[in-house]
Scaffold this motif. Sequence first.
Motif, PDB file in Angstrom:
ATOM      1  N   CYS A 146       2.181  -2.119   8.432  1.00  0.00           N
ATOM      2  CA  CYS A 146       1.878  -1.513   7.133  1.00  0.00           C
ATOM      3  C   CYS A 146       0.564  -0.749   7.179  1.00  0.00           C
ATOM      4  CB  CYS A 146       1.774  -2.582   6.050  1.00  0.00           C
ATOM      5  SG  CYS A 146       3.311  -3.471   5.714  1.00  0.00           S
ATOM      6  N   VAL A 147       0.493   0.311   6.410  1.00  0.00           N
ATOM      7  CA  VAL A 147      -0.756   1.034   6.164  1.00  0.00           C
ATOM      8  C   VAL A 147      -1.261   0.649   4.780  1.00  0.00           C
ATOM      9  CG1 VAL A 147      -1.721   3.313   5.633  1.00  0.00           C
ATOM     10  CG2 VAL A 147      -0.358   2.985   7.695  1.00  0.00           C
ATOM     11  N   ALA A 148      -2.553   0.377   4.658  1.00  0.00           N
ATOM     12  CA  ALA A 148      -3.180   0.135   3.367  1.00  0.00           C
ATOM     13  C   ALA A 148      -4.212   1.218   3.107  1.00  0.00           C
ATOM     14  CB  ALA A 148      -3.842  -1.236   3.340  1.00  0.00           C
ATOM     15  N   ILE A 149      -4.316   1.667   1.870  1.00  0.00           N
ATOM     16  CA  ILE A 149      -5.282   2.687   1.474  1.00  0.00           C
ATOM     17  C   ILE A 149      -6.217   2.079   0.454  1.00  0.00           C
ATOM     18  CG2 ILE A 149      -5.608   5.024   0.591  1.00  0.00           C
ATOM     19  CD1 ILE A 149      -2.746   5.664   1.398  1.00  0.00           C
ATOM     20  N   GLU A 150      -7.514   2.074   0.750  1.00  0.00           N
ATOM     21  CA  GLU A 150      -8.512   1.352  -0.045  1.00  0.00           C
ATOM     22  C   GLU A 150      -9.793   2.165  -0.219  1.00  0.00           C
ATOM     23  OE1 GLU A 150      -9.216  -1.194  -1.779  1.00  0.00           O
ATOM     24  OE2 GLU A 150      -7.535  -2.583  -1.558  1.00  0.00           O
ATOM     25  N   ASP A 151     -10.492   1.914  -1.345  1.00  0.00           N
ATOM     26  CA  ASP A 151     -11.752   2.616  -1.592  1.00  0.00           C
ATOM     27  C   ASP A 151     -12.962   1.695  -1.652  1.00  0.00           C
ATOM     28  OD1 ASP A 151     -12.837   2.545  -4.850  1.00  0.00           O
ATOM     29  OD2 ASP A 151     -10.954   1.578  -4.322  1.00  0.00           O
ATOM     30  N   SER A 152     -12.754   0.379  -1.720  1.00  0.00           N
ATOM     31  CA  SER A 152     -13.869  -0.537  -1.944  1.00  0.00           C
ATOM     32  C   SER A 152     -14.105  -1.444  -0.744  1.00  0.00           C
ATOM     33  CB  SER A 152     -13.622  -1.407  -3.185  1.00  0.00           C
ATOM     34  OG  SER A 152     -12.617  -2.377  -2.915  1.00  0.00           O
ATOM     35  N   VAL A 153     -15.291  -2.034  -0.705  1.00  0.00           N
ATOM     36  CA  VAL A 153     -15.623  -2.961   0.379  1.00  0.00           C
ATOM     37  C   VAL A 153     -14.718  -4.193   0.347  1.00  0.00           C
ATOM     38  CG1 VAL A 153     -17.422  -4.443   1.331  1.00  0.00           C
ATOM     39  CG2 VAL A 153     -17.985  -2.114   0.594  1.00  0.00           C
ATOM     40  N   PRO A 154     -14.565  -4.881  -0.805  1.00  0.00           N
ATOM     41  CA  PRO A 154     -13.667  -6.045  -0.820  1.00  0.00           C
ATOM     42  C   PRO A 154     -12.227  -5.668  -0.486  1.00  0.00           C
ATOM     43  CG  PRO A 154     -15.086  -6.063  -2.747  1.00  0.00           C
ATOM     44  CD  PRO A 154     -15.268  -4.731  -2.101  1.00  0.00           C
ATOM     45  N   GLY A 155     -11.784  -4.523  -0.978  1.00  0.00           N
ATOM     46  CA  GLY A 155     -10.417  -4.107  -0.719  1.00  0.00           C
ATOM     47  C   GLY A 155     -10.166  -3.822   0.750  1.00  0.00           C
ATOM     48  N   LEU A 156     -11.104  -3.124   1.370  1.00  0.00           N
ATOM     49  CA  LEU A 156     -10.948  -2.803   2.785  1.00  0.00           C
ATOM     50  C   LEU A 156     -10.982  -4.068   3.635  1.00  0.00           C
ATOM     51  CD1 LEU A 156     -10.499  -0.268   4.445  1.00  0.00           C
ATOM     52  CD2 LEU A 156     -12.961  -0.118   4.802  1.00  0.00           C
ATOM     53  N   ARG A 157     -11.837  -5.014   3.279  1.00  0.00           N
ATOM     54  CA  ARG A 157     -11.883  -6.284   3.997  1.00  0.00           C
ATOM     55  C   ARG A 157     -10.571  -7.041   3.856  1.00  0.00           C
ATOM     56  NH1 ARG A 157     -17.937  -8.322   2.143  1.00  0.00           N
ATOM     57  NH2 ARG A 157     -19.135  -6.977   3.566  1.00  0.00           N
ATOM     58  N   SER A 158     -10.011  -7.009   2.655  1.00  0.00           N
ATOM     59  CA  SER A 158      -8.737  -7.666   2.413  1.00  0.00           C
ATOM     60  C   SER A 158      -7.642  -7.055   3.278  1.00  0.00           C
ATOM     61  CB  SER A 158      -8.357  -7.533   0.934  1.00  0.00           C
ATOM     62  OG  SER A 158      -7.072  -8.046   0.678  1.00  0.00           O
ATOM     63  N   ALA A 159      -7.572  -5.727   3.286  1.00  0.00           N
ATOM     64  CA  ALA A 159      -6.534  -5.033   4.054  1.00  0.00           C
ATOM     65  C   ALA A 159      -6.690  -5.272   5.540  1.00  0.00           C
ATOM     66  CB  ALA A 159      -6.584  -3.543   3.742  1.00  0.00           C
ATOM     67  N   ALA A 160      -7.927  -5.190   6.034  1.00  0.00           N
ATOM     68  CA  ALA A 160      -8.168  -5.357   7.467  1.00  0.00           C
ATOM     69  C   ALA A 160      -7.912  -6.787   7.911  1.00  0.00           C
ATOM     70  CB  ALA A 160      -9.602  -4.945   7.796  1.00  0.00           C
ATOM     71  N   SER A 161      -8.369  -7.757   7.125  1.00  0.00           N
ATOM     72  CA  SER A 161      -8.177  -9.155   7.521  1.00  0.00           C
ATOM     73  C   SER A 161      -6.718  -9.568   7.439  1.00  0.00           C
ATOM     74  CB  SER A 161      -9.039 -10.079   6.652  1.00  0.00           C
ATOM     75  OG  SER A 161      -8.675  -9.990   5.282  1.00  0.00           O
ATOM     76  N   ALA A 162      -5.938  -8.898   6.591  1.00  0.00           N
ATOM     77  CA  ALA A 162      -4.511  -9.179   6.528  1.00  0.00           C
ATOM     78  C   ALA A 162      -3.786  -8.673   7.768  1.00  0.00           C
ATOM     79  CB  ALA A 162      -3.900  -8.549   5.286  1.00  0.00           C
ATOM     80  N   GLY A 163      -4.361  -7.638   8.405  1.00  0.00           N
ATOM     81  CA  GLY A 163      -3.754  -7.094   9.607  1.00  0.00           C
ATOM     82  C   GLY A 163      -3.106  -5.744   9.427  1.00  0.00           C
ATOM     83  N   THR A 164      -3.359  -5.067   8.298  1.00  0.00           N
ATOM     84  CA  THR A 164      -2.802  -3.736   8.092  1.00  0.00           C
ATOM     85  C   THR A 164      -3.537  -2.700   8.941  1.00  0.00           C
ATOM     86  OG1 THR A 164      -4.301  -3.012   6.324  1.00  0.00           O
ATOM     87  CG2 THR A 164      -2.405  -4.348   5.671  1.00  0.00           C
ATOM     88  N   VAL A 165      -2.948  -1.527   9.038  1.00  0.00           N
ATOM     89  CA  VAL A 165      -3.668  -0.347   9.516  1.00  0.00           C
ATOM     90  C   VAL A 165      -4.360   0.226   8.282  1.00  0.00           C
ATOM     91  CG1 VAL A 165      -3.473   1.946  10.533  1.00  0.00           C
ATOM     92  CG2 VAL A 165      -1.978   0.093  11.329  1.00  0.00           C
ATOM     93  N   ALA A 166      -5.667   0.047   8.194  1.00  0.00           N
ATOM     94  CA  ALA A 166      -6.391   0.342   6.965  1.00  0.00           C
ATOM     95  C   ALA A 166      -7.012   1.733   6.988  1.00  0.00           C
ATOM     96  CB  ALA A 166      -7.471  -0.708   6.725  1.00  0.00           C
ATOM     97  N   ILE A 167      -6.783   2.472   5.915  1.00  0.00           N
ATOM     98  CA  ILE A 167      -7.407   3.772   5.696  1.00  0.00           C
ATOM     99  C   ILE A 167      -8.413   3.614   4.566  1.00  0.00           C
ATOM    100  CG2 ILE A 167      -7.074   6.170   4.985  1.00  0.00           C
ATOM    101  CD1 ILE A 167      -4.235   6.008   6.153  1.00  0.00           C
ATOM    102  N   GLY A 168      -9.671   3.902   4.840  1.00  0.00           N
ATOM    103  CA  GLY A 168     -10.705   3.831   3.818  1.00  0.00           C
ATOM    104  C   GLY A 168     -10.970   5.202   3.228  1.00  0.00           C
ATOM    105  N   VAL A 169     -11.051   5.262   1.897  1.00  0.00           N
ATOM    106  CA  VAL A 169     -11.371   6.508   1.196  1.00  0.00           C
ATOM    107  C   VAL A 169     -12.491   6.188   0.211  1.00  0.00           C
ATOM    108  CG1 VAL A 169     -10.442   8.485  -0.079  1.00  0.00           C
ATOM    109  CG2 VAL A 169      -8.919   7.116   1.360  1.00  0.00           C
ATOM    110  N   PRO A 170     -13.759   6.250   0.643  1.00  0.00           N
ATOM    111  CA  PRO A 170     -14.861   5.824  -0.215  1.00  0.00           C
ATOM    112  C   PRO A 170     -14.947   6.631  -1.497  1.00  0.00           C
ATOM    113  CG  PRO A 170     -15.672   6.990   1.725  1.00  0.00           C
ATOM    114  CD  PRO A 170     -14.214   6.767   1.934  1.00  0.00           C
ATOM    115  N   HIS A 171     -15.277   5.920  -2.570  1.00  0.00           N
ATOM    116  CA  HIS A 171     -15.400   6.571  -3.875  1.00  0.00           C
ATOM    117  C   HIS A 171     -16.756   6.251  -4.500  1.00  0.00           C
ATOM    118  CE1 HIS A 171     -14.642   8.231  -7.713  1.00  0.00           C
ATOM    119  NE2 HIS A 171     -14.304   7.106  -8.323  1.00  0.00           N
TER     120      HIS A 171
END
Length: 224
Positions: free
Chosen positions: A164-189
């Motif tokens: 899965c790919v996850a798309i996130e803008d926040s620090v907690p969100g990106l940590r959640s996506a990465a620790s779950a094991g997704t391919v994480a895309i960060g888009v800072p806001h």
Amino acid sequence: MTPALPAAVLWDMDGTLVDTEPYWMRAEGELVREFGGSWTDEDALQVVGAGLWEAAAVFQRAGVDLDADTIVARLTARVREQLAQHGVPWQPGAQALLKSVRDAGIPTALVTMSVRSMAEDIVAAIPFEAFDLLVTGDEVAEPKPHPEPYLTAAERLGVAIGDCVAIEDSVPGLRSAASAGTVAIGVPHMVPLDPAAAQVIWDSLDGRTVDDIARVVASARETA
């Protein structure tokens, strides 16, 4: 060569799909000041991406003399009121990318720490069938940055989280996506992101398509 498409694309909502953070900040400031406290933009940034019930403890320390459930209900109602009054503030390129993903036949989930009623308001404003399911903050035991929200989305979709790919803008969100094991895309806001926590950091979703996501997946598989 066949593009390396993900099994699913999992979307954060506030700050990623929609620019609702100013609505939240306004609601937070109004609530804290109602109880005689002070709430600055710097204070607001500390709870960006956090679970609402965890953030409620921050407001209580700032002087809000209400229980956590009431705080969450008050803030959510105020944000929904602003959405009804001013409309849904879409992030640049977000709807177009979401449509590109859907047109490619890729399953999608909205993974947000907002409550379901607000998430449904946002989804109802999208002019196409955007999501196969919603995972919301009032339906998980552990909020972001815990991996549970993203693991739950993958399980309900019936796909492997690592595909899965996850798309996130926040620090907690990106940590959640990465620790779950997704391919994480960060888009800072509103806040900067740690590049080490994501497969890639994009400046914006504007101009992005499913082909860009496929390239991120391909890169992740090459480096795995």
